[in-house]
Design a protein around this motif. Sequence first.
Motif, short mmCIF file in Angstrom:
data_model
loop_
_atom_site.label_atom_id
_atom_site.label_comp_id
_atom_site.label_asym_id
_atom_site.label_seq_id
_atom_site.Cartn_x
_atom_site.Cartn_y
_atom_site.Cartn_z
N LEU A 93 2.15 36.14 14.16
CA LEU A 93 2.33 36.63 12.89
C LEU A 93 3.33 35.78 11.87
CD1 LEU A 93 3.61 40.28 14.51
CD2 LEU A 93 1.69 39.85 13.11
N LEU A 94 4.07 34.87 12.26
CA LEU A 94 4.72 34.33 11.47
C LEU A 94 3.77 33.02 10.79
CD1 LEU A 94 8.32 33.82 12.91
CD2 LEU A 94 7.81 34.99 10.84
N ALA A 96 0.79 33.25 10.32
CA ALA A 96 -0.02 34.06 9.28
C ALA A 96 0.83 34.15 7.95
CB ALA A 96 -0.64 35.42 9.82
N ARG A 97 1.95 34.27 7.99
CA ARG A 97 2.75 34.55 7.06
C ARG A 97 3.18 33.39 6.24
NH1 ARG A 97 6.03 38.64 4.35
NH2 ARG A 97 6.01 38.14 2.45
N TYR A 118 -4.47 36.00 12.64
CA TYR A 118 -4.38 37.15 11.84
C TYR A 118 -4.65 36.67 10.16
CZ TYR A 118 -1.99 39.49 15.62
OH TYR A 118 -2.13 39.71 16.93
N GLU B 493 5.62 42.06 9.80
CA GLU B 493 4.51 41.34 9.78
C GLU B 493 3.34 42.13 10.38
OE1 GLU B 493 4.18 39.09 7.71
OE2 GLU B 493 6.41 38.82 7.17
N GLN B 497 -0.11 43.62 9.34
CA GLN B 497 -1.63 43.22 10.05
C GLN B 497 -2.35 44.38 10.69
OE1 GLN B 497 -2.73 40.29 9.54
NE2 GLN B 497 -1.25 38.98 9.10
N LYS B 517 -7.82 43.70 19.44
CA LYS B 517 -6.87 43.02 18.72
C LYS B 517 -5.86 44.13 18.36
CE LYS B 517 -7.07 39.35 14.99
NZ LYS B 517 -7.95 38.85 14.08
#
Lengths: 250, 627
Positions: A93-94, A96-97, A118, B493, B497, B517
Amino acid sequence: MYIYIDGKKISANDGETILAVANRNNIYIPTLCHHEALDDVGACRVCMVEITHKDWGGWTNLVTACLYPVEEGLVISTSSDAVRRSRGTTLDLLMARCPTSDVIRWMAEENGEISVRYEQVDDGSKCIMCSLCVRACEKMGCNAIGTVGRGHDKKIAPPFFENPENCIGCGACAAICPTGHIEMKDTRTTREIWEKKFDFVACEVCGEPVMTEEYRDYAIANRDLPADYYTTCSACKKKKLASHFDKVGS
Amino acid sequence: MGIANLKKLEARRSALHKAHENVKTQVRVCSGTGCAALGAFEVYDALVEESKKAGLPVQVELAPCGKDKDPIFVSLTGCQGFCQIGPLVHILPEDILYTGVKVSSVKDIVGKTLADGQVIDKLLYKNPEDKKRLKGRADIPFYKGQELVALEGCGSVAADSLDSYIASGGFSSLAKALKMDPDQVIAEVEKSGLRGRGGGGFPTGRKWRSCVNATGDERFVICNGDEGDPGAFMDCCIMEGDPYRVIEGMIICAHAVGSSTGFIYVRHEYPRAVERLSLAVKTCEENGLLGTKILGSDLNFDISVARGGGAFVCGESTALMRSIEGSVGEPRAKYVRSVQRGFRDKPTVLNNVETFACVPSIINEGSDWFASRGTEKSSGTKAFCLVGKVVNTGLIEVPMGTKLRDVVFGIGGGIIDGRPFKAVQTGGPSGGCLGENYLDLPVDFDALAEAGSMMGSGGMIVMDDRTCMVDVAKYFLNFLMEESCGKCVPCREGVYQLHALLDKLSRGEGEPQDLEKIQRLGKEIQVSSLCGLGKSAPNPVLSTLKNFREEYEAHVNDKRCPAGVCRDITTFTIDPDKCTGCLVCKKACPPDAISGEKKQVHVIDQDKCTQCGACRLVCKFDAVVTS
Ligand SMILES: Cc1cc2nc3c(=O)[nH]c(=O)nc-3n(C[C@H](O)[C@H](O)[C@H](O)COP(=O)(O)O)c2cc1C
Ligand code: SF4
Ligand code: SF4
Ligand code: SF4
Ligand code: SF4
Ligand code: FES
Ligand code: FES
């Protein structure tokens, strides 16, 4: 008391966190929002470990090592499947950020292959909202920056997004930032941070920058330090000290 | 006149009872949020005025004055539940419920009913099923099958009157508790099986006991009235309609755990609740029910009313405490529990409004009485806000274990326009959706959790066949994404998503691996987030994915929204066999995409259509179809 980390029996003290015990014993647990000198907040979630206990009837739990206080007989795994999945997701997630952050990429690679991609949020920001900068600035006593907004739009910023009145240009925030998000531009005589410009005090010996004038004024008002602290740079301070000892020695 | 001790309390009560005995008629005007918005206060003023003009002996306060013969007591109550048909005026002892009362109806009510005892037919509730008028609460399906405990006084006592509360038995529970050992009080609450009504369902007695057992020189009692769930208003109704009950519950808790300071944290948007609670606290202080030596006992207890920080997450226990302390309302990790280190790092009991509202009944009626209601592991009753595509909406309270079917089709009167039932969403924004196969599920903490949803604070949204579950999940995720405090990565986050993935599905761009996912990401967010918001945020999507998987698959594999909601993958057409050419859809279409003459089949111009769905909604003949 004794606890078990990855199968090793380790002595621990009441009131310590899992991370403190692990660090003391050179057991690696990745962290992004932890710093010894600051209070922990549990924001980044990469220090996740899995815990259980012989009295828990097989029940396990994922907790952040930086915050969880140890207890007698606690059994900790720093890299179980559940830990890797959780940490992996957090790092995915990080990624993607903050796709441009090397630190995050290295940490993700270290955790195992990148499993899920992501949608990239490409705003060019490397900030992972760990709030280390805010806590460091608070610790300095300046409270020049803080968090603004909430959720996905949360940002680190000075009040009203203007150049921060309280900022003394100490650079603590930039130094502590794990991803290098905070821009600090130094020349031999000036510093620019948070869009605020500072002039350096020049070292009376060598002319190298010592600290910003605002930092000097702030330190004089709030700290009790020898006068030459403000006038000589650290290199010259060291030299002076060394020559002092030389003299004493001879 | 203070109430210095237990004897004085009983003296006051019997004086009030005497005054009450004389009252011939009670007129209860609902002043809950719904009715107030429709003009209930004006109705109340007009009723008082008009009755006086007519020479009727009206009393607006339950004063033991005894001058009037057969007085009529007119009061403003809290929400009476059936807000949909408000403003409500409930007349007792005849049990006449007047609905949709306007100022213009008041003359009749006074002249015909109050003066003459006649029932005004056209103000009665019309049963949508057979169009018959029904006289009172005893006849109306919405009220049948309900059992009021926490809501007992809401809608019956005069909301801002201590005397009205005392007359209805108020503070007798406190009187009883004060004569009991604190330990006995806790034992009663434990035995009652009461579980927290704010969401988690944690056993209340156990919470109180842990607080007593925690070390600390000071203890706090906090009431959570933040009620951030959009569409939920149970706690609001209790705080506005029966504030003294909440206070009584808190004082009993203070006695049980040994606290001298309490707070009621009220949601930012509830000004009337703040007003009524503040007034109630002040009145209690003036009457010796709060402050030092309460009712002559050794108990000292003060309550302050605090206004909420405004964000949904401020209802979370640690964020709430930070907020009262004056810091930003952000959650903290709870490895040390609040009962041990809560407000100002001292042992703290935090309970929900409804939880505290149950306490007086438990002490008064006994733990067995409470435990005999509901199911084995979820005792008592639970308030719900029943909303959505049901015929009857409003505030209800039913015994735990009541079947969803009885709520939706009994109290709720079934689905609007007789459309098929599709799902009921429980538990607020981070709850889950249950389909038809769960209609016989007994509603309690564990059954809902097992089915993949949750009790939450008691929201209940009914959905019909024109609801898309992907869209519903996306809607709630959007709410949670915006309400996430942004502190920790999985929630900030991850929910973003998840929402992005759902949006992708609703645009018809979903890929086969996306469902997997979503599932994996959802699970990791649950285990990795810092606070309850993140831990429960994936519920809407995980529960719909579990219970309505084919619908998700249709979005991904066929690029089709079976409910005809997701605009990008829905086409609206008119079925020529069903269209009567009534012109209704044509008029309703914002971009003028429908053509057709009167009594001739209408046609939709696909180039102009924006898929807004207005035509389908208005067509009486089900002629607008989606594909
Ligand atoms: C994001 C979030 C929001 C919450 N909002 C509320 C709320 O508005 N009201 C409430 O009573 N509890 C709320 N809770 C639950 C509280 O944290 C707490 O569990 C509860 O107030 C305890 O009282 P109870 O045991 O009587 O239910 C919320 C929890 C979370 C995680
Ligand atoms: S440079 Fe400014 S903002 Fe950064 S820590 Fe120092 S005072 Fe705070
Ligand atoms: S700027 Fe750097 S230190 Fe500050 S929150 Fe962002 S990543 Fe952390
Ligand atoms: S889970 Fe969400 S709301 Fe809770 S601390 Fe993390 S970011 Fe904030
Ligand atoms: S869906 Fe909306 S825009 Fe399309 S035809 Fe119907 S009313 Fe018109
Ligand atoms: S280091 Fe523990 S959560 Fe960031
Ligand atoms: S507000 Fe009047 S019935 Fe709910």
